[in-house]
Design a protein around this motif. Structure first.
Motif, PDB file in Angstrom:
ATOM      1  N   UNK A 131     -10.981   4.549   8.590  1.00 55.09           N
ATOM      2  CA  UNK A 131      -9.584   4.909   8.012  1.00 55.09           C
ATOM      3  C   UNK A 131      -9.614   5.784   6.842  1.00 55.09           C
ATOM      4  N   UNK A 132     -10.424   5.728   5.945  1.00 51.93           N
ATOM      5  CA  UNK A 132     -10.557   6.456   4.541  1.00 51.93           C
ATOM      6  C   UNK A 132     -11.276   7.714   4.860  1.00 51.93           C
ATOM      7  N   UNK A 133     -12.101   7.960   5.883  1.00 51.95           N
ATOM      8  CA  UNK A 133     -13.002   8.992   6.044  1.00 51.95           C
ATOM      9  C   UNK A 133     -12.181  10.079   6.853  1.00 51.95           C
ATOM     10  N   UNK A 134     -11.275   9.614   7.611  1.00 54.50           N
ATOM     11  CA  UNK A 134     -10.529  10.315   8.375  1.00 54.50           C
ATOM     12  C   UNK A 134      -8.939  10.714   8.090  1.00 54.50           C
ATOM     13  N   UNK A 135      -8.886  10.145   6.713  1.00 52.81           N
ATOM     14  CA  UNK A 135      -7.452  10.351   6.157  1.00 52.81           C
ATOM     15  C   UNK A 135      -6.383   9.551   6.724  1.00 52.81           C
ATOM     16  N   UNK A 136      -6.381   8.669   7.559  1.00 58.04           N
ATOM     17  CA  UNK A 136      -5.482   7.776   8.114  1.00 58.04           C
ATOM     18  C   UNK A 136      -5.064   6.936   6.864  1.00 58.04           C
ATOM     19  N   UNK A 137      -5.944   6.649   5.877  1.00 55.85           N
ATOM     20  CA  UNK A 137      -5.631   5.911   4.756  1.00 55.85           C
ATOM     21  C   UNK A 137      -5.900   6.598   3.525  1.00 55.85           C
ATOM     22  N   UNK A 138      -5.088   7.132   2.760  1.00 51.54           N
ATOM     23  CA  UNK A 138      -5.290   8.129   1.521  1.00 51.54           C
ATOM     24  C   UNK A 138      -5.275   7.192   0.120  1.00 51.54           C
ATOM     25  N   UNK A 139      -5.867   7.598  -0.990  1.00 55.25           N
ATOM     26  CA  UNK A 139      -5.702   7.036  -2.212  1.00 55.25           C
ATOM     27  C   UNK A 139      -4.244   6.882  -2.638  1.00 55.25           C
ATOM     28  N   UNK A 140      -3.607   8.038  -2.061  1.00 50.73           N
ATOM     29  CA  UNK A 140      -2.159   7.937  -2.585  1.00 50.73           C
ATOM     30  C   UNK A 140      -1.306   6.757  -1.865  1.00 50.73           C
ATOM     31  N   UNK A 141      -1.750   6.529  -0.531  1.00 49.35           N
ATOM     32  CA  UNK A 141      -1.113   5.503   0.554  1.00 49.35           C
ATOM     33  C   UNK A 141      -1.405   4.254  -0.405  1.00 49.35           C
ATOM     34  N   UNK A 142      -2.595   4.025  -0.771  1.00 52.57           N
ATOM     35  CA  UNK A 142      -3.301   2.797  -1.297  1.00 52.57           C
ATOM     36  C   UNK A 142      -2.193   2.658  -2.694  1.00 52.57           C
ATOM     37  N   UNK A 143      -2.116   3.378  -3.474  1.00 50.41           N
ATOM     38  CA  UNK A 143      -1.463   3.540  -4.719  1.00 50.41           C
ATOM     39  C   UNK A 143       0.103   2.959  -4.357  1.00 50.41           C
ATOM     40  N   UNK A 144       0.751   3.561  -3.244  1.00 48.41           N
ATOM     41  CA  UNK A 144       1.931   3.276  -3.061  1.00 48.41           C
ATOM     42  C   UNK A 144       2.078   1.612  -2.571  1.00 48.41           C
ATOM     43  N   UNK A 145       1.024   1.365  -1.915  1.00 48.35           N
ATOM     44  CA  UNK A 145       1.106  -0.228  -1.674  1.00 48.35           C
ATOM     45  C   UNK A 145       1.017  -1.087  -2.823  1.00 48.35           C
ATOM     46  N   UNK A 146      -0.040  -0.986  -3.764  1.00 48.52           N
ATOM     47  CA  UNK A 146      -0.208  -1.560  -4.928  1.00 48.52           C
ATOM     48  C   UNK A 146       1.020  -1.558  -5.924  1.00 48.52           C
ATOM     49  N   UNK A 147       1.611  -0.544  -5.971  1.00 55.08           N
ATOM     50  CA  UNK A 147       2.890  -0.265  -6.923  1.00 55.08           C
ATOM     51  C   UNK A 147       3.863  -1.223  -6.264  1.00 55.08           C
ATOM     52  N   UNK A 148       4.188  -1.127  -5.081  1.00 57.35           N
ATOM     53  CA  UNK A 148       5.018  -2.073  -4.355  1.00 57.35           C
ATOM     54  C   UNK A 148       4.583  -3.564  -4.603  1.00 57.35           C
ATOM     55  N   UNK A 149       3.219  -3.843  -4.293  1.00 59.26           N
ATOM     56  CA  UNK A 149       2.946  -5.278  -4.724  1.00 59.26           C
ATOM     57  C   UNK A 149       3.064  -5.572  -6.067  1.00 59.26           C
ATOM     58  N   UNK A 150       2.952  -4.863  -7.217  1.00 53.56           N
ATOM     59  CA  UNK A 150       3.151  -5.043  -8.484  1.00 53.56           C
ATOM     60  C   UNK A 150       4.577  -5.314  -8.624  1.00 53.56           C
ATOM     61  N   UNK A 151       5.316  -4.635  -8.123  1.00 48.85           N
ATOM     62  CA  UNK A 151       6.973  -4.839  -8.240  1.00 48.85           C
ATOM     63  C   UNK A 151       7.225  -5.905  -7.562  1.00 48.85           C
ATOM     64  N   UNK A 152       6.731  -6.386  -6.507  1.00 45.00           N
ATOM     65  CA  UNK A 152       7.410  -7.583  -5.687  1.00 45.00           C
ATOM     66  C   UNK A 152       6.931  -9.019  -6.518  1.00 45.00           C
ATOM     67  N   UNK A 153       5.620  -8.655  -7.255  1.00 49.19           N
ATOM     68  CA  UNK A 153       5.052  -9.913  -7.873  1.00 49.19           C
ATOM     69  C   UNK A 153       5.598 -10.009  -9.414  1.00 49.19           C
ATOM     70  N   UNK A 154       6.278  -8.977  -9.974  1.00 46.37           N
ATOM     71  CA  UNK A 154       6.590  -9.186 -11.052  1.00 46.37           C
ATOM     72  C   UNK A 154       5.504  -8.681 -12.257  1.00 46.37           C
ATOM     73  N   UNK A 155       4.591  -8.087 -11.895  1.00 48.63           N
ATOM     74  CA  UNK A 155       3.360  -7.530 -12.699  1.00 48.63           C
ATOM     75  C   UNK A 155       3.743  -6.120 -13.404  1.00 48.63           C
ATOM     76  N   UNK A 156       3.696  -6.195 -14.488  1.00 46.07           N
ATOM     77  CA  UNK A 156       3.741  -4.836 -15.369  1.00 46.07           C
ATOM     78  C   UNK A 156       2.460  -4.037 -15.085  1.00 46.07           C
TER      79      UNK A 156
END
Length: 237
Positions: free
Chosen positions: A212-237
Motif C-alpha cells: 500500500x505505501x510503495x504504490x501510493x495507495x496509502x500516503x503519509x497525508x492519509x495516515x495523518x488524517x486518520x490519526x487526527x480524526x482518532x485524536x479528535x474522537x478520543x479527546x486527545x490533545x
C-alpha cells in the motif's frame, strides 16, 4: 486459551501469557522455522520467534488493531510493528501525531514510548504469507478480547489497519462490550467510521503494508488524517 486470557489481571500479566502461547500448530511451526533460518540481513541476530504481545499504555484512549506480526519484523524483534517497513511508516505517523516519542522503531530496547495509545494484533504469531486461517484468528481472539477489556475504561476509538482487523473488531464488540454488531456489517474502507453508544468508535485505515505505501495507495497525508480524526474522537490533545 480462553481461561488463560481471562486469568490475566493486567497488561503485563497478559503480555507474558501471550508470549507463551502454543495453541496453533501451523503458526508455531512457521514462527520457529523463520527464527531458525532467518533472513540474510539479520543472520547475526537472535529472533524472538514467539507470539508478539501488544505495546502501549494501560490507559490508552486510542487503540490500533493490526493483522499479525511480520515474519522478520515483530517475529524477529519481539515488539509489534518493530523492525520492518510497515513499522517505519506507522511510527513515523504516530510521532507526527504526537502519539509516539520518536519516529522510528528498530528494536525492543530503543526507547520508543507511546502516548494515549495501545497497539495490538488480531493474530499474535507471524503467519505464512501474512494469511492466518479463520480457525487461527478465532483461536487467538481471546487474547484480543482480554486486552481490550483491560483498557476498556479509557479506550475511546480503535483504528483498524486493513479489512482483516476491521472484521476482527466485531466479535470483540460483542464479547467485551456486550454490544450486538451491526447487521449488515459496515464495509471496510479507508476513512470508514462506525460509532456505537457504549463502545469505542471504529475507524478504517488501509494497512501500512509495503504494497500500500510503495504504490501510493496509502500516503503519509492519509495516515495523518486518520490519526487526527482518532485524536479528535478520543479527546486527545
Amino acid at each position: 486459551m480462553v481461561a488463560r486470557a481471562a486469568r490475566a489481571t493486567d497488561l503485563a500479566d497478559l503480555d507474558g501469557a501471550v508470549s507463551d502461547c502454543f495453541a496453533c500448530p501451523r503458526l508455531v511451526a512457521w514462527r520457529e522455522e523463520v527464527a531458525r533460518t532467518k533472513r540474510a540481513a539479520f543472520r547475526d541476530q537472535e529472533y524472538w520467534g514467539r507470539p508478539v504481545p501488544g505495546l502501549g499504555t494501560s490507559d490508552a484512549r486510542i487503540g490500533i488493531l493490526g493483522l499479525a506480526p511480520a515474519a522478520h519484523g515483530g517475529n524477529r524483534t519481539g515488539r509489534i510493528f518493530t523492525g520492518d517497513r510497515s513499522g517505519d511508516v506507522l511510527f513515523a505517523a504516530l510521532h507526527r501525531a504526537g502519539l509516539a516519542n520518536q519516529p522510528t522503531s528498530v528494536a525492543a530496547d530503543d526507547g520508543l514510548a507511546l502516548r494515549d495509545t495501545r497497539i495490538f494484533a488480531a493474530v499474535r504469531c507471524a503467519p505464512p504469507d501474512n494469511k492466518p486461517t479463520p480457525a487461527e484468528r478465532d483461536t487467538c481472539a481471546p487474547w484480543l478480547h482480554r486486552e481490550v477489556a483491560l483498557i476498556r475504561p479509557t479506550l475511546r476509538v480503535v483504528v483498524a489497519l486493513g479489512a482483516f482487523a476491521w472484521a476482527a473488531w466485531w466479535p470483540t464488540l460483542r464479547e467485551v462490550y456486550g454490544v450486538r454488531p451491526p447487521s449488515p456489517r459496515p464495509a471496510f474502507g479507508h476513512g470508514a467510521h462506525w460509532s456505537g453508544t457504549t463502545a469505542p468508535a471504529l475507524l478504517g485505515c488501509y494497512h501500512v503494508s509495503q504494497q500500500n505505501t510503495f504504490t501510493g495507495r496509502l500516503t503519509p497525508g492519509m495516515l495523518d488524517d486518520v490519526f487526527a480524526r482518532a485524536k479528535q474522537l478520543a479527546g486527545v490533545d
